[in-house]
Scaffold this active site. Structure first.
Site, short mmCIF file in Angstrom:
data_model
loop_
_atom_site.label_atom_id
_atom_site.label_comp_id
_atom_site.label_asym_id
_atom_site.label_seq_id
_atom_site.Cartn_x
_atom_site.Cartn_y
_atom_site.Cartn_z
N GLY A 271 0.86 -1.18 0.00
CA GLY A 271 0.00 0.00 0.00
C GLY A 271 0.89 1.22 0.00
O GLY A 271 1.90 1.26 0.72
N TYR B 38 -7.07 -4.08 -9.77
CA TYR B 38 -7.48 -3.86 -8.38
C TYR B 38 -8.83 -4.48 -8.09
O TYR B 38 -9.75 -4.43 -8.91
CB TYR B 38 -7.56 -2.35 -8.10
CG TYR B 38 -6.22 -1.65 -8.12
CD1 TYR B 38 -5.38 -1.68 -7.01
CD2 TYR B 38 -5.79 -0.96 -9.25
CE1 TYR B 38 -4.15 -1.05 -7.03
CE2 TYR B 38 -4.57 -0.32 -9.28
CZ TYR B 38 -3.75 -0.37 -8.16
OH TYR B 38 -2.54 0.26 -8.18
N LYS C 106 9.63 14.13 -9.20
CA LYS C 106 10.29 12.85 -9.46
C LYS C 106 10.47 12.67 -10.96
O LYS C 106 9.50 12.75 -11.72
CB LYS C 106 9.47 11.71 -8.88
CG LYS C 106 9.36 11.73 -7.37
CD LYS C 106 8.31 10.76 -6.85
CE LYS C 106 6.90 11.30 -7.07
NZ LYS C 106 5.86 10.47 -6.46
N ASP D 194 7.29 5.43 -3.49
CA ASP D 194 7.02 5.42 -2.06
C ASP D 194 8.33 5.42 -1.28
O ASP D 194 8.44 6.08 -0.24
CB ASP D 194 6.19 4.19 -1.69
CG ASP D 194 4.90 4.09 -2.48
OD1 ASP D 194 4.32 5.15 -2.80
OD2 ASP D 194 4.47 2.96 -2.79
#
Length: 317
Positions: free
Chosen positions: A33, A103, A224, A257
């Protein structure tokens, strides 16, 4: 507490074969997650983190709680919801160097989060609130919960770090963009990628993305650039940070992340911004060399060794 976040964590099923999912027979499973990836990354580096969410009152939910808690993240405010399932997603490796994700999270336990799930006293113990654009896209109540958390963070003078983390499969383009821009306008530090800048501001120019984020009120913006590194800007300075060279990319999912964990850790340590961004680039690179979202996240000793082994200089202007 250093950082608190809220959002959905699911079980990821990854095929052991390459090709269309219909032909895959063997799978491995992992906990994954966006928010907990970053919280676990920070926890491994020695910071205190807390997660607010819901999981199903099922075995998958219990596995997630055990895993996240085992990585040092506080789960005191994660509720087990016996009326809804834990979400999951399945990865398909269509070729050796490309993949897509499916998903299964509609009506999941996490999608039923409400503002009542946020305890102000718990949130206020943290220095930073970390949010992504995924959570408000899960449901109307999740959107309300995110903005309630932001309101409480503002009330308690917390800094807000926002990673847009755009999921187009979850977002209605117009209302989704409006929601993310509203979140950006309430955030102190924004971490967009190039594709997210394009979604939000219709530009892939990193300097223009920065200008748009600053126009909304951000103090710091770090864009990024993937294999090209990152571009950062504050009120005092701006510049590029070179990427850390990766010989073989095993799994790029989760790198952003890890990047967020590195940048946030640098901010918590009050490093110069270019050093914080360099740390983010290093962790992002490390994560891509390991299969799985959290398996490659380094501890502080591993990170320092990796960064010393390279001789990258960033360009400041």
């Amino acid at each position: 507490m250093d950082v608190v976040s809220l959002g959905e964590t699911m079980i990821l099923f990854s095929p052991e074969e390459t090709g269309q999912l219909r032909y895959n027979r063997q799978f491995t499973s992992r906990v994954a997650g966006a928010e907990t990836n970053t919280l676990i990354g920070l926890s491994k580096l020695g910071y205190r983190t807390g997660w607010i969410s819901r999981v199903g009152g099922d075995e998958l939910g219990k596995r997630i709680l055990s895993s996240v808690r085992g990585e040092g993240v506080d789960t005191s405010f994660v509720k087990e919801d016996g009326s809804a399932p834990t979400g999951l997603f399945i990865k398909e490796r269509t070729t050796a160097d490309s993949s897509r994700v499916f998903y299964y999270r509609n009506q999941s336990a996490a999608s039923k989060m409400t503002p009542a799930d946020i305890e102000e006293n718990y949130l206020a113990k943290a220095k930073l609130l970390y949010i992504t654009g995924i959570t408000p896209a899960l449901s109307v109540s999740c959107k309300e919960t995110v903005f309630h958390a932001i309101e409480l963070a503002k009330k308690n003078s917390m800094k807000i770090v926002f990673d847009p983390n755009v999921r187009k499969t979850l977002l209605d383009e117009r209302t989704g963009r409006d929601t993310l821009i509203k979140m950006a306008a309430l955030s102190d530090i924004i971490l967009p990628g190039i594709s997210e800048g394009d979604f939000l501001f219709q530009t892939t120019d990193c300097e223009k993305i920065v200008r748009e984020c600053k126009r909304l009120g951000a103090e710091k913006v770090i864009v990024k650039l993937g294999e090209k590194g990152a571009y950062y800007s504050t009120s005092e300075e701006s510049g590029y940070v070179h990427p850390f060279k990766v010989e073989t990319v095993i799994d790029p999912i989760g790198a952003g992340d890890g990047f967020a964990a590195g940048v946030i850790s640098g901010i918590l340590d009050e490093l110069p911004i270019h050093e914080a961004v360099k740390r983010g680039c290093a962790i992002g690179a490390i994560v891509t060399t390991v299969n799985g979202d959290i398996e490659g996240l380094p501890d502080k000793e591993t990170l320092e060794t990796y960064m010393k082994r390279t001789n990258k200089e960033d360009v400041i202007r």
